[in-house]
Design a protein around this motif. Structure first.
Motif, PDB file in Angstrom:
ATOM      1  N   ALA A 154      55.093 -47.610  -1.520  1.00 51.78           N
ATOM      2  CA  ALA A 154      55.000 -46.178  -1.251  1.00 51.78           C
ATOM      3  C   ALA A 154      55.536 -45.383  -2.437  1.00 51.78           C
ATOM      4  CB  ALA A 154      55.791 -45.828   0.002  1.00 51.78           C
ATOM      5  N   PRO A 155      54.952 -44.244  -2.740  1.00 53.57           N
ATOM      6  CA  PRO A 155      55.436 -43.436  -3.869  1.00 53.57           C
ATOM      7  C   PRO A 155      56.855 -42.923  -3.674  1.00 53.57           C
ATOM      8  CG  PRO A 155      53.762 -42.252  -2.610  1.00 53.57           C
ATOM      9  CD  PRO A 155      53.757 -43.655  -2.102  1.00 53.57           C
ATOM     10  N   THR A 156      57.332 -42.920  -2.428  1.00 55.10           N
ATOM     11  CA  THR A 156      58.692 -42.457  -2.135  1.00 55.10           C
ATOM     12  C   THR A 156      59.730 -43.570  -2.199  1.00 55.10           C
ATOM     13  OG1 THR A 156      58.165 -42.744   0.205  1.00 55.10           O
ATOM     14  CG2 THR A 156      57.962 -40.516  -0.712  1.00 55.10           C
ATOM     15  N   ALA A 157      59.304 -44.810  -2.429  1.00 54.43           N
ATOM     16  CA  ALA A 157      60.260 -45.913  -2.542  1.00 54.43           C
ATOM     17  C   ALA A 157      61.060 -45.783  -3.832  1.00 54.43           C
ATOM     18  CB  ALA A 157      59.526 -47.251  -2.506  1.00 54.43           C
ATOM     19  N   CYS A 158      62.336 -46.153  -3.783  1.00 54.78           N
ATOM     20  CA  CYS A 158      63.216 -46.114  -4.951  1.00 54.78           C
ATOM     21  C   CYS A 158      63.511 -47.548  -5.365  1.00 54.78           C
ATOM     22  CB  CYS A 158      64.508 -45.375  -4.615  1.00 54.78           C
ATOM     23  SG  CYS A 158      65.690 -45.305  -5.982  1.00 54.78           S
ATOM     24  N   LEU A 159      63.065 -47.922  -6.561  1.00 56.69           N
ATOM     25  CA  LEU A 159      63.136 -49.306  -7.001  1.00 56.69           C
ATOM     26  C   LEU A 159      63.998 -49.435  -8.250  1.00 56.69           C
ATOM     27  CD1 LEU A 159      59.361 -50.252  -6.634  1.00 56.69           C
ATOM     28  CD2 LEU A 159      61.145 -50.234  -4.880  1.00 56.69           C
ATOM     29  N   ASN A 160      65.092 -50.139  -8.126  1.00 59.48           N
ATOM     30  CA  ASN A 160      65.979 -50.405  -9.255  1.00 59.48           C
ATOM     31  C   ASN A 160      65.963 -51.895  -9.572  1.00 59.48           C
ATOM     32  OD1 ASN A 160      67.310 -47.676  -9.599  1.00 59.48           O
ATOM     33  ND2 ASN A 160      67.820 -48.075  -7.465  1.00 59.48           N
ATOM     34  N   GLY A 161      65.985 -52.224 -10.839  1.00 59.31           N
ATOM     35  CA  GLY A 161      65.971 -53.617 -11.242  1.00 59.31           C
ATOM     36  C   GLY A 161      67.372 -54.203 -11.328  1.00 59.31           C
ATOM     37  N   PRO A 162      67.395 -55.510 -11.506  1.00 58.03           N
ATOM     38  CA  PRO A 162      66.231 -56.395 -11.584  1.00 58.03           C
ATOM     39  C   PRO A 162      65.599 -56.613 -10.215  1.00 58.03           C
ATOM     40  CG  PRO A 162      68.252 -57.665 -11.810  1.00 58.03           C
ATOM     41  CD  PRO A 162      68.658 -56.241 -11.785  1.00 58.03           C
ATOM     42  N   LEU A 163      64.275 -56.627 -10.218  1.00 60.13           N
ATOM     43  CA  LEU A 163      63.529 -56.698  -8.965  1.00 60.13           C
ATOM     44  C   LEU A 163      62.182 -57.354  -9.221  1.00 60.13           C
ATOM     45  CD1 LEU A 163      62.743 -55.828  -6.027  1.00 60.13           C
ATOM     46  CD2 LEU A 163      62.041 -53.623  -7.017  1.00 60.13           C
ATOM     47  N   ILE A 164      61.813 -58.262  -8.303  1.00 59.84           N
ATOM     48  CA  ILE A 164      60.461 -58.814  -8.276  1.00 59.84           C
ATOM     49  C   ILE A 164      59.889 -58.569  -6.892  1.00 59.84           C
ATOM     50  CG2 ILE A 164      59.041 -60.910  -8.345  1.00 59.84           C
ATOM     51  CD1 ILE A 164      61.039 -62.051 -10.368  1.00 59.84           C
ATOM     52  N   GLU A 172      75.552 -69.846  -2.594  1.00 61.08           N
ATOM     53  CA  GLU A 172      75.934 -70.200  -3.957  1.00 61.08           C
ATOM     54  C   GLU A 172      74.946 -69.642  -4.986  1.00 61.08           C
ATOM     55  OE1 GLU A 172      78.042 -74.501  -2.779  1.00 61.08           O
ATOM     56  OE2 GLU A 172      76.022 -74.447  -3.646  1.00 61.08           O
ATOM     57  N   ALA A 173      73.747 -69.292  -4.541  1.00 56.71           N
ATOM     58  CA  ALA A 173      72.732 -68.766  -5.464  1.00 56.71           C
ATOM     59  C   ALA A 173      72.933 -67.288  -5.770  1.00 56.71           C
ATOM     60  CB  ALA A 173      71.340 -68.981  -4.868  1.00 56.71           C
ATOM     61  N   LEU A 174      73.609 -66.559  -4.912  1.00 54.65           N
ATOM     62  CA  LEU A 174      73.654 -65.106  -5.046  1.00 54.65           C
ATOM     63  C   LEU A 174      74.327 -64.612  -6.330  1.00 54.65           C
ATOM     64  CD1 LEU A 174      74.297 -64.098  -1.335  1.00 54.65           C
ATOM     65  CD2 LEU A 174      72.145 -64.016  -2.617  1.00 54.65           C
ATOM     66  N   PRO A 175      75.428 -65.223  -6.798  1.00 55.40           N
ATOM     67  CA  PRO A 175      76.015 -64.731  -8.055  1.00 55.40           C
ATOM     68  C   PRO A 175      75.104 -64.898  -9.271  1.00 55.40           C
ATOM     69  CG  PRO A 175      77.626 -66.025  -6.817  1.00 55.40           C
ATOM     70  CD  PRO A 175      76.295 -66.235  -6.160  1.00 55.40           C
ATOM     71  N   GLU A 176      74.121 -65.787  -9.172  1.00 49.29           N
ATOM     72  CA  GLU A 176      73.209 -66.043 -10.288  1.00 49.29           C
ATOM     73  C   GLU A 176      71.888 -65.292 -10.165  1.00 49.29           C
ATOM     74  OE1 GLU A 176      72.667 -70.259 -10.645  1.00 49.29           O
ATOM     75  OE2 GLU A 176      74.786 -70.683 -10.248  1.00 49.29           O
ATOM     76  N   LEU A 177      71.726 -64.538  -9.088  1.00 46.70           N
ATOM     77  CA  LEU A 177      70.425 -63.961  -8.788  1.00 46.70           C
ATOM     78  C   LEU A 177      69.975 -62.941  -9.827  1.00 46.70           C
ATOM     79  CD1 LEU A 177      68.034 -63.736  -6.887  1.00 46.70           C
ATOM     80  CD2 LEU A 177      69.356 -62.110  -5.501  1.00 46.70           C
ATOM     81  N   ARG A 178      70.858 -62.086 -10.280  1.00 48.39           N
ATOM     82  CA  ARG A 178      70.483 -61.033 -11.225  1.00 48.39           C
ATOM     83  C   ARG A 178      69.840 -61.618 -12.488  1.00 48.39           C
ATOM     84  NH1 ARG A 178      71.715 -55.693 -12.343  1.00 48.39           N
ATOM     85  NH2 ARG A 178      72.874 -55.599 -10.389  1.00 48.39           N
ATOM     86  N   GLU A 179      70.503 -62.569 -13.099  1.00 55.45           N
ATOM     87  CA  GLU A 179      69.970 -63.135 -14.337  1.00 55.45           C
ATOM     88  C   GLU A 179      68.742 -63.995 -14.080  1.00 55.45           C
ATOM     89  OE1 GLU A 179      70.808 -62.087 -17.247  1.00 55.45           O
ATOM     90  OE2 GLU A 179      72.224 -60.772 -16.206  1.00 55.45           O
ATOM     91  N   PHE A 180      68.684 -64.627 -12.920  1.00 53.34           N
ATOM     92  CA  PHE A 180      67.499 -65.408 -12.568  1.00 53.34           C
ATOM     93  C   PHE A 180      66.270 -64.515 -12.503  1.00 53.34           C
ATOM     94  CE2 PHE A 180      64.521 -66.935  -9.338  1.00 53.34           C
ATOM     95  CZ  PHE A 180      64.224 -68.196  -9.826  1.00 53.34           C
ATOM     96  N   ILE A 181      66.406 -63.348 -11.868  1.00 47.08           N
ATOM     97  CA  ILE A 181      65.273 -62.430 -11.742  1.00 47.08           C
ATOM     98  C   ILE A 181      64.814 -61.964 -13.122  1.00 47.08           C
ATOM     99  CG2 ILE A 181      64.534 -60.174 -10.887  1.00 47.08           C
ATOM    100  CD1 ILE A 181      66.477 -60.599  -8.529  1.00 47.08           C
ATOM    101  N   ARG A 182      65.751 -61.626 -13.977  1.00 43.73           N
ATOM    102  CA  ARG A 182      65.385 -61.159 -15.318  1.00 43.73           C
ATOM    103  C   ARG A 182      64.603 -62.223 -16.078  1.00 43.73           C
ATOM    104  NH1 ARG A 182      71.175 -58.261 -16.315  1.00 43.73           N
ATOM    105  NH2 ARG A 182      70.541 -56.131 -15.790  1.00 43.73           N
ATOM    106  N   ILE A 228      59.447 -67.484  -4.405  1.00 41.06           N
ATOM    107  CA  ILE A 228      59.380 -67.561  -5.857  1.00 41.06           C
ATOM    108  C   ILE A 228      60.742 -67.924  -6.444  1.00 41.06           C
ATOM    109  CG2 ILE A 228      59.954 -65.146  -6.353  1.00 41.06           C
ATOM    110  CD1 ILE A 228      57.572 -65.131  -8.324  1.00 41.06           C
ATOM    111  N   ALA A 229      61.775 -67.908  -5.594  1.00 37.29           N
ATOM    112  CA  ALA A 229      63.137 -68.235  -6.025  1.00 37.29           C
ATOM    113  C   ALA A 229      63.502 -69.691  -5.777  1.00 37.29           C
ATOM    114  CB  ALA A 229      64.149 -67.329  -5.321  1.00 37.29           C
ATOM    115  N   ALA A 230      62.504 -70.540  -5.566  1.00 39.83           N
ATOM    116  CA  ALA A 230      62.766 -71.939  -5.226  1.00 39.83           C
ATOM    117  C   ALA A 230      63.635 -72.643  -6.259  1.00 39.83           C
ATOM    118  CB  ALA A 230      61.447 -72.688  -5.055  1.00 39.83           C
ATOM    119  N   GLU A 231      63.375 -72.398  -7.519  1.00 35.09           N
ATOM    120  CA  GLU A 231      64.133 -73.080  -8.569  1.00 35.09           C
ATOM    121  C   GLU A 231      65.618 -72.733  -8.507  1.00 35.09           C
ATOM    122  OE1 GLU A 231      64.201 -73.475 -13.465  1.00 35.09           O
ATOM    123  OE2 GLU A 231      62.547 -72.454 -12.455  1.00 35.09           O
ATOM    124  N   LEU A 232      65.927 -71.491  -8.185  1.00 34.17           N
ATOM    125  CA  LEU A 232      67.322 -71.072  -8.088  1.00 34.17           C
ATOM    126  C   LEU A 232      68.029 -71.757  -6.927  1.00 34.17           C
ATOM    127  CD1 LEU A 232      69.716 -69.197  -8.834  1.00 34.17           C
ATOM    128  CD2 LEU A 232      68.666 -67.474  -7.350  1.00 34.17           C
TER     129      LEU A 232
END
Length: 223
Positions: A65-75, A28-38, A15-19
């Motif tokens: 799983a209910p025990t997973a810890c999920l922090n954003g930005p995340l898809i 080179e994509a990693l510094p832009e990943l946070r804003e891309f996900i948002r 789903i990150a093809a455009e980035l």
């Protein structure tokens, strides 16, 4: 060596093809990943993705799983699985059918469709290509001991300008249990890293890495 985006990944499998499409080297994509996900998350259809927290979007058919810890930005994309005690620190994309396992930690990373980090893995500032697999305990080390910017050691050294950079795993790369991928490691498509290896530099596509000091052999020659 073949370490550009086009050499490592099938962009139809994320789903990150455009980035990634506009980049020469994948890191080179990693510094832009946070804003891309948002931005991407805000555009996802509510009929397919539920909002599970601030900047967290989870496909309705994903298994978390209910025990997973999920922090954003995340898809978390369709059919993905986040197992018991998976820990997402943020800035992560988990692709279709991908697996994030028990006590696995993700941070600033892209998992392509079908990628697997299923047992006690650390995936930080890294990209795992389609159906790439990390064995139990394998980690992507993302900071040099001297804290200098990471350099990718290819045919010529490539400065990245990044202080934190893990590994780039090409499509279907296989990393054995308890392997350590040092900062800036690139593992090519269909390459294999043996268990308990300490890897630095580039493992070419369709090759096997058996450990420091051992030759890197083509897969057909190593059978």
């Amino acid at each position: 060596m073949n370490i550009e985006v086009r050499d490592l990944f099938d962009l139809s499998a994320t789903i990150a093809a455009e980035l990634l499409a506009g980049k020469r080297y994948p890191w080179e994509a990693l510094p832009e990943l946070r804003e891309f996900i948002r931005a991407l998350g805000a555009s996802l259809p509510e009929s397919e993705y539920r909002r599970a927290g601030e900047d967290v979007w989870i496909a309705r058919d994903a298994v978390v799983a209910p025990t997973a810890c999920l922090n954003g930005p995340l898809i978390v994309d369709h059919g993905a699985e986040l197992r018991h005690c998976a820990f997402v620190r943020g800035s992560a994309i988990v692709g279709k059918g991908a697996v994030v396992g028990n006590s696995t930690e993700l941070k600033n990373c892209i998992l392509f469709d079908g990628a697997q980090a299923p047992h006690f893995n650390y995936v930080g500032d890294a990209i795992l290509g389609a159906r790439a697999h990390m064995g139990a305990g394998a980690v992507t080390s993302n900071v040099r001991s001297d804290k200098r910017n990471v350099v990718v050691h290819a045919e010529t050294d490539l400065p990245t300008g990044l202080r934190k950079l893990g590994a780039m795993l090409g499509d279907r790369a296989e990393v054995g249990c308890n392997a350590v991928l040092n900062p800036g490691t690139v593992v090519g498509r269909d390459a294999i890293v043996y268990p308990a290896s300490c890897v630095r530099g580039v493992i070419p596509a369709n090759h096997i890495f058996k450990g420091v000091g051992a030759p890197v052999a083509r897969r057909e020659e190593a059978r």
